[in-house]
Write a protein that holds these residues in place. Structure first.
Motif, PDB file in Angstrom:
ATOM      1  N   THR A 126       0.810  -1.245   0.531  1.00 30.96           N
ATOM      2  CA  THR A 126      -0.309  -0.295   0.007  1.00 30.96           C
ATOM      3  C   THR A 126       0.845   1.296  -0.290  1.00 30.96           C
ATOM      4  N   ARG A 127       0.353   1.931  -0.161  1.00 31.83           N
ATOM      5  CA  ARG A 127       1.495   3.232  -0.227  1.00 31.83           C
ATOM      6  C   ARG A 127      -0.288   4.525  -0.679  1.00 31.83           C
ATOM      7  N   ASN A 128      -0.097   5.398   0.399  1.00 29.94           N
ATOM      8  CA  ASN A 128      -0.895   6.802   0.344  1.00 29.94           C
ATOM      9  C   ASN A 128      -0.513   8.121   0.250  1.00 29.94           C
ATOM     10  N   TYR A 166      -0.277  12.217  -1.048  1.00 22.35           N
ATOM     11  CA  TYR A 166      -0.682  13.184   0.056  1.00 22.35           C
ATOM     12  C   TYR A 166      -0.437  14.711  -0.775  1.00 22.35           C
ATOM     13  N   PRO A 181      -5.169  13.528   2.027  1.00 21.50           N
ATOM     14  CA  PRO A 181      -4.649  12.557   0.904  1.00 21.50           C
ATOM     15  C   PRO A 181      -5.975  12.660  -0.250  1.00 21.50           C
ATOM     16  N   ASP A 219      -5.910  11.934  -4.455  1.00 18.71           N
ATOM     17  CA  ASP A 219      -5.753  10.966  -5.408  1.00 18.71           C
ATOM     18  C   ASP A 219      -5.058  11.266  -6.774  1.00 18.71           C
ATOM     19  N   HIS A 228      -6.300   0.952  -7.317  1.00 21.71           N
ATOM     20  CA  HIS A 228      -7.529   2.303  -6.223  1.00 21.71           C
ATOM     21  C   HIS A 228      -8.661   2.097  -5.357  1.00 21.71           C
ATOM     22  N   GLY A 247      -5.932   8.768  -2.239  1.00 21.07           N
ATOM     23  CA  GLY A 247      -5.079   9.082  -1.642  1.00 21.07           C
ATOM     24  C   GLY A 247      -4.346   7.538  -1.293  1.00 21.07           C
ATOM     25  N   HIS A 248      -4.913   6.963  -1.415  1.00 24.39           N
ATOM     26  CA  HIS A 248      -4.718   5.367  -1.728  1.00 24.39           C
ATOM     27  C   HIS A 248      -4.914   4.187  -2.314  1.00 24.39           C
ATOM     28  N   TYR A 249      -3.353   3.731  -2.165  1.00 30.11           N
ATOM     29  CA  TYR A 249      -3.659   2.465  -3.805  1.00 30.11           C
ATOM     30  C   TYR A 249      -3.010   1.542  -3.116  1.00 30.11           C
ATOM     31  N   THR A 250      -2.917   0.300  -3.849  1.00 29.16           N
ATOM     32  CA  THR A 250      -2.658  -0.688  -3.813  1.00 29.16           C
ATOM     33  C   THR A 250      -1.845  -1.677  -4.690  1.00 29.16           C
ATOM     34  N   GLU A 281      -2.044  -1.662  11.907  1.00 28.98           N
ATOM     35  CA  GLU A 281      -1.085  -1.257  10.840  1.00 28.98           C
ATOM     36  C   GLU A 281      -0.537  -0.352  12.233  1.00 28.98           C
TER      37      GLU A 281
END
Length: 267
Positions: free
Chosen positions: A6-8, A10, A15, A17, A41, A46-49, A103
């Motif tokens: 995962t990567r966020n 900013y 957060p 996109d 996504h 902003g959260h990606y996997t 986490e």
């Protein structure tokens, strides 16, 4: 098993996109490719996997995330285990999921393991390392770690040794590599596996206790710079202080000391 990374992203602390795709490239530390593709996504903002296939061997991987908001690099280690399960630590020390998200505990467990290995000078689960050491023309070369399990690769002056050349090296668990004709003078890049099969029980217990202290570090009620503490009943207690080689928790430090190795030289 496969890993879900995962990567966020900013903008400031918000957060955000990415405009367009986030591309992901995974490589080994020697630069060889592992896998690449486009991140998913699933949300929130902003959260990606990205899924990395299961790796057959211990390793260390560089993960590059690239998009309109910049490029970020994560380092991911493929290890042979952990010092303790999170569920076990929760049960032992009352770390509820509501107050201590998974986490956060994963991050704090990593802090504990890295600190423990730095203090003790050895790994307590199987790990991989790529290191540069210097040959001096002698037959022996000393690695930075003990409990060496296998020598995986050797590179000298940008020349990668063949499997037969690597197999000719005598590998001692103490971290000494002996070559029949001597190691060339200058930098030698080695890839190897090291560490115990599993940690001793007293060290596991100490590591979980250390995890509890790291989780509650900001909620202890004791001022950061205090060296003593006075209780409401009038008693005064001197606080054990941490240092570069001690956590400041007597029970933890005693266990770590029992399993600390002396990384001396060799003849």
């Amino acid at each position: 098993m496969a890993a879900q990374l995962t990567r966020n992203f900013y903008v400031g602390e918000t957060p955000t996109d990415v405009a367009g795709d986030v591309t992901v490239t995974v490589t080994r530390l020697d630069g060889s490719a592992v896998v690449s593709g486009v991140a998913s996504h699933p949300g929130p903002a902003g959260h990606y996997t990205f899924a990395v296939p299961a790796q057959a061997r211990l390793d260390a991987l560089a993960v590059d995330w690239s998009g309109s908001l910049g490029r970020y690099r994560d380092l991911v280690e493929v290890v042979g285990g952990f010092y303790f399960d999170l569920a076990e630590a929760r049960t032992e020390h009352g770390l509820t999921l509501a107050q201590h998200p998974t986490e956060k505990l994963i991050r704090k467990r990593l802090e504990v393991e890295v600190e423990c290995e730095r203090i003790c000078g050895q790994a307590f689960v199987p790990r991989f390392e790529r290191a540069e050491v210097r040959g001096d023309g002698r037959g022996a070369l000393l690695l930075p770690r003990v409990n060496v399990r296998a020598l995986r690769a050797v590179t000298v002056a940008s020349t990668v040794w063949s499997p037969a050349e690597v197999a000719a090296v005598d590998v001692a668990a103490s971290g000494v590599l002996r070559h029949p004709v001597g190691w060339p003078a200058g930098p030698v890049v080695v890839e190897y596996e090291h560490g115990m099969d599993m940690p001793p029980e007293d060290l596991r217990t100490a590591a979980m206790l250390r995890l509890r202290s790291r989780v509650h570090l900001t909620t202890s009620g004791v001022p950061d710079r205090a060296i003593s503490w006075s209780a409401a009943d009038g008693g005064t207690y001197r606080i054990a202080l941490p240092s570069g080689e001690r956590t400041g928790i007597p029970e933890v430090d005693a266990a770590y000391e029992r399993h600390t190795v002396d990384m001396g030289g060799f003849a």
